[in-house]
Enzyme design. Structure first.
Site, PDB file in Angstrom:
ATOM      1  N   LEU A  50       0.815  -1.216   0.000  1.00 44.04           N
ATOM      2  CA  LEU A  50       0.000   0.000   0.000  1.00 44.04           C
ATOM      3  C   LEU A  50       0.850   1.268   0.000  1.00 44.04           C
ATOM      4  O   LEU A  50       0.481   2.278  -0.597  1.00 44.04           O
ATOM      5  CB  LEU A  50      -0.916   0.012   1.220  1.00 44.04           C
ATOM      6  CG  LEU A  50      -2.199  -0.821   1.108  1.00 44.04           C
ATOM      7  CD1 LEU A  50      -2.856  -0.970   2.476  1.00 44.04           C
ATOM      8  CD2 LEU A  50      -3.174  -0.194   0.126  1.00 44.04           C
ATOM      9  N   LYS A  75      15.988  -1.998  -1.145  1.00 43.00           N
ATOM     10  CA  LYS A  75      14.607  -2.202  -1.584  1.00 43.00           C
ATOM     11  C   LYS A  75      13.937  -0.866  -1.910  1.00 43.00           C
ATOM     12  O   LYS A  75      13.132  -0.782  -2.836  1.00 43.00           O
ATOM     13  CB  LYS A  75      13.819  -2.947  -0.503  1.00 43.00           C
ATOM     14  CG  LYS A  75      14.270  -4.390  -0.315  1.00 43.00           C
ATOM     15  CD  LYS A  75      13.474  -5.086   0.774  1.00 43.00           C
ATOM     16  CE  LYS A  75      13.928  -6.527   0.950  1.00 43.00           C
ATOM     17  NZ  LYS A  75      13.182  -7.224   2.035  1.00 43.00           N
ATOM     18  N   ASP A  98      14.414   3.108  10.180  1.00 45.50           N
ATOM     19  CA  ASP A  98      14.147   1.847  10.861  1.00 45.50           C
ATOM     20  C   ASP A  98      13.237   2.149  12.041  1.00 45.50           C
ATOM     21  O   ASP A  98      13.666   2.719  13.052  1.00 45.50           O
ATOM     22  CB  ASP A  98      15.454   1.211  11.334  1.00 45.50           C
ATOM     23  CG  ASP A  98      15.248  -0.127  12.030  1.00 45.50           C
ATOM     24  OD1 ASP A  98      14.077  -0.514  12.264  1.00 45.50           O
ATOM     25  OD2 ASP A  98      16.247  -0.784  12.358  1.00 45.50           O
ATOM     26  N   ASN A 125       2.800   4.840   7.050  1.00 42.40           N
ATOM     27  CA  ASN A 125       2.230   3.568   6.616  1.00 42.40           C
ATOM     28  C   ASN A 125       2.977   2.366   7.185  1.00 42.40           C
ATOM     29  O   ASN A 125       2.414   1.278   7.272  1.00 42.40           O
ATOM     30  CB  ASN A 125       2.250   3.533   5.082  1.00 42.40           C
ATOM     31  CG  ASN A 125       2.089   2.152   4.505  1.00 42.40           C
ATOM     32  OD1 ASN A 125       1.001   1.588   4.498  1.00 42.40           O
ATOM     33  ND2 ASN A 125       3.200   1.577   4.030  1.00 42.40           N
ATOM     34  N   TYR A 211      -1.084  -7.192  17.201  1.00 39.61           N
ATOM     35  CA  TYR A 211      -1.232  -6.206  16.127  1.00 39.61           C
ATOM     36  C   TYR A 211      -2.478  -5.337  16.330  1.00 39.61           C
ATOM     37  O   TYR A 211      -2.374  -4.097  16.329  1.00 39.61           O
ATOM     38  CB  TYR A 211      -1.275  -6.900  14.768  1.00 39.61           C
ATOM     39  CG  TYR A 211      -1.505  -5.936  13.618  1.00 39.61           C
ATOM     40  CD1 TYR A 211      -0.477  -5.132  13.144  1.00 39.61           C
ATOM     41  CD2 TYR A 211      -2.755  -5.837  13.011  1.00 39.61           C
ATOM     42  CE1 TYR A 211      -0.687  -4.238  12.102  1.00 39.61           C
ATOM     43  CE2 TYR A 211      -2.979  -4.947  11.968  1.00 39.61           C
ATOM     44  CZ  TYR A 211      -1.939  -4.155  11.517  1.00 39.61           C
ATOM     45  OH  TYR A 211      -2.154  -3.268  10.486  1.00 39.61           O
ATOM     46  N   LYS A 215      -2.444  -1.096  17.303  1.00 41.23           N
ATOM     47  CA  LYS A 215      -3.170  -0.054  16.573  1.00 41.23           C
ATOM     48  C   LYS A 215      -4.202   0.635  17.475  1.00 41.23           C
ATOM     49  O   LYS A 215      -4.444   1.837  17.352  1.00 41.23           O
ATOM     50  CB  LYS A 215      -3.858  -0.667  15.354  1.00 41.23           C
ATOM     51  CG  LYS A 215      -2.889  -1.184  14.289  1.00 41.23           C
ATOM     52  CD  LYS A 215      -2.098  -0.055  13.655  1.00 41.23           C
ATOM     53  CE  LYS A 215      -1.272  -0.512  12.477  1.00 41.23           C
ATOM     54  NZ  LYS A 215      -0.532   0.596  11.833  1.00 41.23           N
TER      55      LYS A 215
END
Length: 341
Positions: A50, A75, A98, A125, A211, A215
Site C-alpha cells: 500500500l 529495496k 528503521d 504507513n 497487532y 493499533k
C-alpha cells in the site's frame, strides 16, 4: 461531526461491520484536477504494498518531491527506480528509517530539518505484525515498538516541520495508518499498571492480538495528541484502508491463519489501488474537519466504544503519561508546548 463527537458504534465487527466495509462502501476518489505541483511528501514503508501504491498515486497528481522512508535502502531504491522511470519530473529520494530504532527515527527527523525547505504531507504507513515474541533494540516487544511507540514518536517529531515548512494558509498534513482490526482488540493489559511494560512479558504475549492492540493504543494516544495541535497548523488524522489483497503484513502468521486470510482475500479484499485511495482521501481530499478523526470507508468514523467511558478516560491518561515518559529523551513535552504557542 468529528470522530470524538460521534456516538460509539454498537455494530458487531464481524461479520456486520466487515461486510459493510468491504461490499457496501462507496469509494471517494481524489478529484482528477488535483495538482500537487510544488508539494513535498513523505511516505513510510513505501517500497512495497500500500505504501508503494500510495506513492505512485501521489506522483500521478504531479507531486514535486517524494521521500520514500524505508528500513532497507536497497529495496527502497528498487522501488524508486521504477517510479523515476514513470515520473521523470518528480524528485524521488530514498531515506533510511528503521522504525524499531529510536536512533534511526531521530536521525530521520534531523534529515527533514536539514534537507527539506518544505514539507506538506507525511503518511505513516510502515507497520509490522509479529506472531512470535521478539524484542526491539529498545527493550520493548517489537510490534508494539514499531506500530505504537515509534509511530507516536515520529508523529510528534514531524509536527514542528509540518507546521513550519508548509505554506501559510495551507496546514501540513499528517496521516497515520490504522487498522479495522483495532476494533477486535482484546487489550487484555488495559488494567495493568504500568501499562506499557505489560506488553514486554513473553509469558503473556498474544501473537494474534498484539497487532490489533498496537493499533488500538495508537488511537487512544492520538485522541489526546490532537487536542494539543491546531488544525490551522497541522491536520492530523488516522486512516483505515480496509481489507486489502497483495499486502505482506500477515506473512509471519501461523499457516492456518494465512490460509484463512487467503480465502477471505480472494472473496472480499479490496484491490491495492482502491485501498491506497483511502490514504490520498485522508491526506489530500479531507480538510480540517478530519482533524483528530478516524477515517474509515472514506468517511469519518467513531473511536472504539471504550474511549467514551470513564474507564476509557482513565486509560487515555495513563497511556498518555507513560508514553510521554518513555519518549522524554527527545523532550516531547517541549515539542508539544511549542506547538501550542
Amino acid at each position: 461531526m468529528s470522530s470524538k463527537e460521534l456516538p460509539p458504534s454498537t455494530t458487531p465487527f464481524f461479520p456486520n461491520q466487515f461486510i459493510t466495509n468491504q461490499f457496501y462502501s462507496k469509494a471517494q476518489h481524489v478529484s482528477e484536477d488535483t495538482d500537487l505541483s510544488g508539494k513535498v511528501a513523505i511516505v513510510t514503508g513505501a517500497n512495497t504494498g500500500l505504501g508503494l501504491e500510495c506513492a505512485n498515486q501521489l506522483l500521478s497528481y504531479k507531486l514535486s518531491q517524494l521521500i520514500i522512508a524505508v528500513r532497507s535502502l536497497r529495496k527502497g531504491e528498487d522501488a524508486a527506480i521504477r517510479l523515476r522511470k514513470q515520473y521523470t519530473n518528480a524528485k524521488i529520494e530514498v531515506w533510511l528509517l528503521d522504525m524499531s530504532s529510536y536512533d534511526s527515527i531521530q536521525a530521520f527527523a534531523s534529515q527533514i530539518e536539514g534537507k527539506l525547505s518544505r514539507l506538506d504531507i507525511a503518511i505513516l504507513n510502515a507497520g509490522i505484525s509479529n506472531s512470535t515474541f521478539r524484542l526491539a533494540s529498545t527493550g520493548h516487544e517489537e510490534t508494539m515498538q514499531v506500530n505504537f511507540l515509534s509511530t507516536m514518536l515520529l508523529s510528534i517529531l514531524l509536527l514542528p516541520p509540518l507546521k513550519r515548512k508548509s505554506p501559510t494558509g495551507s496546514p501540513g498534513r499528517l496521516t497515520i495508518v490504522t487498522s479495522m482490526l483495532s476494533l477486535t482488540a482484546k487489550f487484555a493489559q488495559k488494567d495493568k499498571i504500568p501499562l506499557l511494560e505489560a506488553f514486554d512479558d513473553e509469558k503473556t504475549f498474544d501473537g494474534v492480538d498484539i497487532y490489533p492492540t498496537s493499533k488500538y493504543l495508537g488511537l487512544i494516544f492520538l485522541w489526546k495528541l490532537t487536542d494539543l495541535v491546531s488544525a490551522d497548523d497541522v491536520v492530523v488524522n488516522c486512516v483505515e484502508p480496509g481489507f486489502v489483497k497483495g499486502t505482506s503484513l500477515q506473512r509471519e502468521a501461523p499457516a492456518a491463519i494465512r490460509f484463512m486470510l487467503y480465502l477471505l482475500k480472494v472473496t472480499t479484499a479490496r484491490s491495492m489501488k482502491l485501498g491506497a485511495t483511502t490514504y490520498l482521501d485522508a491526506a489530500i481530499t479531507k480538510g480540517k474537519e478530519s482533524h483528530g478523526c478516524i477515517l474509515m470507508n472514506w468517511g469519518i468514523a467513531p473511536y472504539p466504544p471504550l474511549l467514551y467511558t470513564v474507564e476509557g478516560e482513565n486509560i487515555k491518561e495513563r497511556l498518555w503519561q507513560e508514553t510521554l515518559e518513555e519518549l522524554r529523551f527527545v523532550n516531547v513535552n517541549g515539542i508539544l508546548e511549542s506547538l501550542i504557542k
